[in-house]
Design a protein around this motif. Structure first.
Motif, PDB file in Angstrom:
ATOM      1  N   ILE A   9       0.845  -1.194   0.000  1.00  0.00           N
ATOM      2  CA  ILE A   9       0.000   0.000   0.000  1.00  0.00           C
ATOM      3  C   ILE A   9       0.881   1.244   0.000  1.00  0.00           C
ATOM      4  CG2 ILE A   9      -1.927  -1.143   1.144  1.00  0.00           C
ATOM      5  CD1 ILE A   9      -1.186   0.386   3.698  1.00  0.00           C
ATOM      6  N   TYR A  10       0.357   2.319  -0.600  1.00  0.00           N
ATOM      7  CA  TYR A  10       1.051   3.604  -0.682  1.00  0.00           C
ATOM      8  C   TYR A  10       0.033   4.726  -0.495  1.00  0.00           C
ATOM      9  CZ  TYR A  10       4.696   0.782  -2.906  1.00  0.00           C
ATOM     10  OH  TYR A  10       5.641  -0.182  -3.172  1.00  0.00           O
ATOM     11  N   GLN A  11       0.488   5.802   0.130  1.00  0.00           N
ATOM     12  CA  GLN A  11      -0.358   6.991   0.219  1.00  0.00           C
ATOM     13  C   GLN A  11      -0.024   7.945  -0.920  1.00  0.00           C
ATOM     14  OE1 GLN A  11       0.569  10.227   2.905  1.00  0.00           O
ATOM     15  NE2 GLN A  11       2.150   8.985   3.947  1.00  0.00           N
ATOM     16  N   LEU A  12      -1.071   8.593  -1.449  1.00  0.00           N
ATOM     17  CA  LEU A  12      -0.922   9.594  -2.507  1.00  0.00           C
ATOM     18  C   LEU A  12      -1.588  10.886  -2.023  1.00  0.00           C
ATOM     19  CD1 LEU A  12      -0.908   6.674  -3.918  1.00  0.00           C
ATOM     20  CD2 LEU A  12      -1.523   7.900  -6.003  1.00  0.00           C
ATOM     21  N   PRO A  13      -0.863  11.704  -1.255  1.00  0.00           N
ATOM     22  CA  PRO A  13      -1.458  12.940  -0.728  1.00  0.00           C
ATOM     23  C   PRO A  13      -1.629  13.970  -1.832  1.00  0.00           C
ATOM     24  CG  PRO A  13       0.861  12.788  -0.103  1.00  0.00           C
ATOM     25  CD  PRO A  13       0.525  11.508  -0.814  1.00  0.00           C
ATOM     26  N   THR A  14      -2.833  14.505  -1.985  1.00  0.00           N
ATOM     27  CA  THR A  14      -3.119  15.428  -3.086  1.00  0.00           C
ATOM     28  C   THR A  14      -3.388  16.855  -2.627  1.00  0.00           C
ATOM     29  OG1 THR A  14      -5.501  14.993  -3.076  1.00  0.00           O
ATOM     30  CG2 THR A  14      -4.112  13.513  -4.393  1.00  0.00           C
ATOM     31  N   GLY A  15      -3.398  17.106  -1.322  1.00  0.00           N
ATOM     32  CA  GLY A  15      -3.616  18.460  -0.838  1.00  0.00           C
ATOM     33  C   GLY A  15      -4.262  18.472   0.530  1.00  0.00           C
ATOM     34  N   THR A  16      -4.526  19.663   1.006  1.00  0.00           N
ATOM     35  CA  THR A  16      -5.176  19.841   2.310  1.00  0.00           C
ATOM     36  C   THR A  16      -6.130  21.031   2.235  1.00  0.00           C
ATOM     37  OG1 THR A  16      -3.417  21.312   3.106  1.00  0.00           O
ATOM     38  CG2 THR A  16      -3.192  18.962   3.616  1.00  0.00           C
ATOM     39  N   TYR A  17      -7.059  21.079   3.184  1.00  0.00           N
ATOM     40  CA  TYR A  17      -7.869  22.276   3.362  1.00  0.00           C
ATOM     41  C   TYR A  17      -8.034  22.528   4.856  1.00  0.00           C
ATOM     42  CZ  TYR A  17     -11.817  18.954   3.771  1.00  0.00           C
ATOM     43  OH  TYR A  17     -12.648  17.925   4.127  1.00  0.00           O
ATOM     44  N   GLU A  18      -8.217  23.785   5.210  1.00  0.00           N
ATOM     45  CA  GLU A  18      -8.155  24.194   6.614  1.00  0.00           C
ATOM     46  C   GLU A  18      -9.525  24.160   7.276  1.00  0.00           C
ATOM     47  OE1 GLU A  18      -5.289  27.361   8.060  1.00  0.00           O
ATOM     48  OE2 GLU A  18      -7.202  28.431   8.214  1.00  0.00           O
ATOM     49  N   THR A  19      -9.582  23.590   8.463  1.00  0.00           N
ATOM     50  CA  THR A  19     -10.816  23.502   9.235  1.00  0.00           C
ATOM     51  C   THR A  19     -10.503  23.744  10.705  1.00  0.00           C
ATOM     52  OG1 THR A  19     -11.724  21.849   7.708  1.00  0.00           O
ATOM     53  CG2 THR A  19     -12.762  22.028   9.865  1.00  0.00           C
ATOM     54  N   PRO A  20     -11.231  24.619  11.397  1.00  0.00           N
ATOM     55  CA  PRO A  20     -11.032  24.773  12.845  1.00  0.00           C
ATOM     56  C   PRO A  20     -11.352  23.468  13.568  1.00  0.00           C
ATOM     57  CG  PRO A  20     -12.368  26.570  11.952  1.00  0.00           C
ATOM     58  CD  PRO A  20     -12.259  25.539  10.882  1.00  0.00           C
ATOM     59  N   ALA A  21     -10.549  23.147  14.574  1.00  0.00           N
ATOM     60  CA  ALA A  21     -10.788  21.923  15.342  1.00  0.00           C
ATOM     61  C   ALA A  21     -12.170  21.937  15.983  1.00  0.00           C
ATOM     62  CB  ALA A  21      -9.705  21.755  16.410  1.00  0.00           C
ATOM     63  N   ALA A  22     -12.690  23.140  16.272  1.00  0.00           N
ATOM     64  CA  ALA A  22     -14.015  23.248  16.898  1.00  0.00           C
ATOM     65  C   ALA A  22     -15.113  22.696  16.003  1.00  0.00           C
ATOM     66  CB  ALA A  22     -14.312  24.707  17.247  1.00  0.00           C
ATOM     67  N   LEU A  23     -14.881  22.665  14.698  1.00  0.00           N
ATOM     68  CA  LEU A  23     -15.860  22.112  13.767  1.00  0.00           C
ATOM     69  C   LEU A  23     -15.563  20.659  13.414  1.00  0.00           C
ATOM     70  CD1 LEU A  23     -16.280  25.118  11.304  1.00  0.00           C
ATOM     71  CD2 LEU A  23     -17.630  24.565  13.339  1.00  0.00           C
ATOM     72  N   ALA A  24     -14.428  20.158  13.896  1.00  0.00           N
ATOM     73  CA  ALA A  24     -14.002  18.808  13.532  1.00  0.00           C
ATOM     74  C   ALA A  24     -14.325  17.778  14.609  1.00  0.00           C
ATOM     75  CB  ALA A  24     -12.498  18.790  13.249  1.00  0.00           C
ATOM     76  N   VAL A  25     -14.125  18.151  15.869  1.00  0.00           N
ATOM     77  CA  VAL A  25     -14.344  17.212  16.968  1.00  0.00           C
ATOM     78  C   VAL A  25     -14.947  17.959  18.149  1.00  0.00           C
ATOM     79  CG1 VAL A  25     -12.519  15.578  16.361  1.00  0.00           C
ATOM     80  CG2 VAL A  25     -11.967  17.541  17.788  1.00  0.00           C
ATOM     81  N   ARG A  26     -15.727  17.270  18.945  1.00  0.00           N
ATOM     82  CA  ARG A  26     -16.291  17.875  20.149  1.00  0.00           C
ATOM     83  C   ARG A  26     -15.165  18.301  21.081  1.00  0.00           C
ATOM     84  NH1 ARG A  26     -20.640  14.356  23.138  1.00  0.00           N
ATOM     85  NH2 ARG A  26     -20.686  16.252  24.386  1.00  0.00           N
ATOM     86  N   GLY A  27     -15.281  19.512  21.600  1.00  0.00           N
ATOM     87  CA  GLY A  27     -14.270  20.013  22.516  1.00  0.00           C
ATOM     88  C   GLY A  27     -13.103  20.687  21.825  1.00  0.00           C
ATOM     89  N   GLY A  28     -13.095  20.735  20.486  1.00  0.00           N
ATOM     90  CA  GLY A  28     -12.012  21.392  19.765  1.00  0.00           C
ATOM     91  C   GLY A  28     -12.090  22.904  19.887  1.00  0.00           C
ATOM     92  N   SER A  29     -10.976  23.564  19.583  1.00  0.00           N
ATOM     93  CA  SER A  29     -10.878  25.013  19.711  1.00  0.00           C
ATOM     94  C   SER A  29     -10.903  25.672  18.336  1.00  0.00           C
ATOM     95  CB  SER A  29      -9.577  25.380  20.430  1.00  0.00           C
ATOM     96  OG  SER A  29      -9.317  26.763  20.342  1.00  0.00           O
TER      97      SER A  29
END
Length: 287
Positions: free
Chosen positions: A25-45
């Protein structure tokens, strides 16, 4: 925020798997996008900005290879513009999955298809440069992608693609009620986890070393969901999940397996650690 109650650890033997010696297996990273942790997981900032990964994973097998998800495509800016404004965010683009495959000298004729963990834009965008590669979908996700508002980008990039519909056997796998053993040797097994979307899946992969991976898509966006036993924030569960209760149940199933395999939420850059890249990133394009 109180975490979910810890489920009992999986106590039965792990399913038998006989991966061939030349599987990889191999990873093929194609990019990223920004998200506040507060919108990603409970208790995030809101001060904690997470760079959400948009990646594909190549699973090589002598009976034919698969990509798990497709990452960003060549027209990702167009795809982001198709989203509701509240979903758009700053993004960084790397090479597409196709560009990375071609740069490595990989024969794309080996690809059986792209298995989407689900049909959302950040998993399907890269289909725009893989026109000659079939899309593997189950009937639940195919219907969801054709009817739901969040399938708009998928419907755009999937035009002209062959879609190969696979089904599930009534064969339990690690607590999930139905599964599909792709090669018949237990090395790549897809299970139905239809909470985020109606046809969301988890792809379990076992490699010759005995190491096991669980590519869980958007069951949780970040490893916090597993390690801290936290769900998405309430609002994001309402907006993003078709069946939040099913997501919670499946998340608990995966928490019970933590430590027995490498769990990879699709959007957590940390989760890809230890999975080799197919080709090194060009200078000036770290991810």
């Amino acid at each position: 925020m109180r975490p979910l109650a810890r489920p009992p650890a999986w106590a039965r033997p792990l399913p038998e798997a006989n991966p061939p010696a030349d599987m990889a297996i191999y990873q093929l990273p194609t990019g990223t996008y920004e998200t506040p942790a507060a919108l990603a997981v409970r208790g995030g900032s809101f001060r904690d900005k997470r760079q959400f990964a948009a990646s594909a994973v190549l699973v090589q097998h002598p009976k034919g290879d698969l990509l798990i998800d497709a990452g960003f495509g060549v027209d990702v800016a167009v795809h982001i513009a198709m989203l509701p404004r509240f979903m758009r965010s700053a993004h960084h683009v790397a090479r597409t999955a196709r560009e990375q495959l071609d740069a490595s000298g990989y024969d794309r004729g080996r690809l059986l298809g792209v298995v989407l963990t689900h049909s959302h834009w950040d998993h399907a965008s890269g289909l725009d440069s893989l026109r000659d590669t079939p899309i593997w979908m189950n009937q639940h996700e195919r219907r969801h992608a054709s009817e739901h508002w969040d399938g708009k980008v998928f419907r755009h990039v999937s035009r002209g693609h062959e879609i190969r519909e696979y089904g599930f056997d009534d064969r339990p796998y690690l607590g999930f009620s139905s599964s599909y053993d792709v090669h018949g040797d237990g090395s790549v097994v897809i299970v139905h986890a239809g909470g985020h979307t109606t046809g969301s899946v988890i792809v379990f992969v076992t490699v010759p070393s005995g190491a096991r991976y669980a590519f869980v898509g958007d069951l949780t966006w970040q490893l916090d969901g597993i390690g801290r036993r936290v769900e998405r924030p309430w609002l994001m569960r309402k907006l993003a999940d078709h069946d939040p209760a099913q997501v919670r149940q499946d998340l608990l199933r995966m928490i019970a397996l933590d430590g027995m395999m490498h769990i990879v939420p699709a959007h957590d850059l940390r989760a890809y650690g230890g999975i080799p890249r197919l080709t090194p990133e060009p200078a000036g394009q770290p991810l």
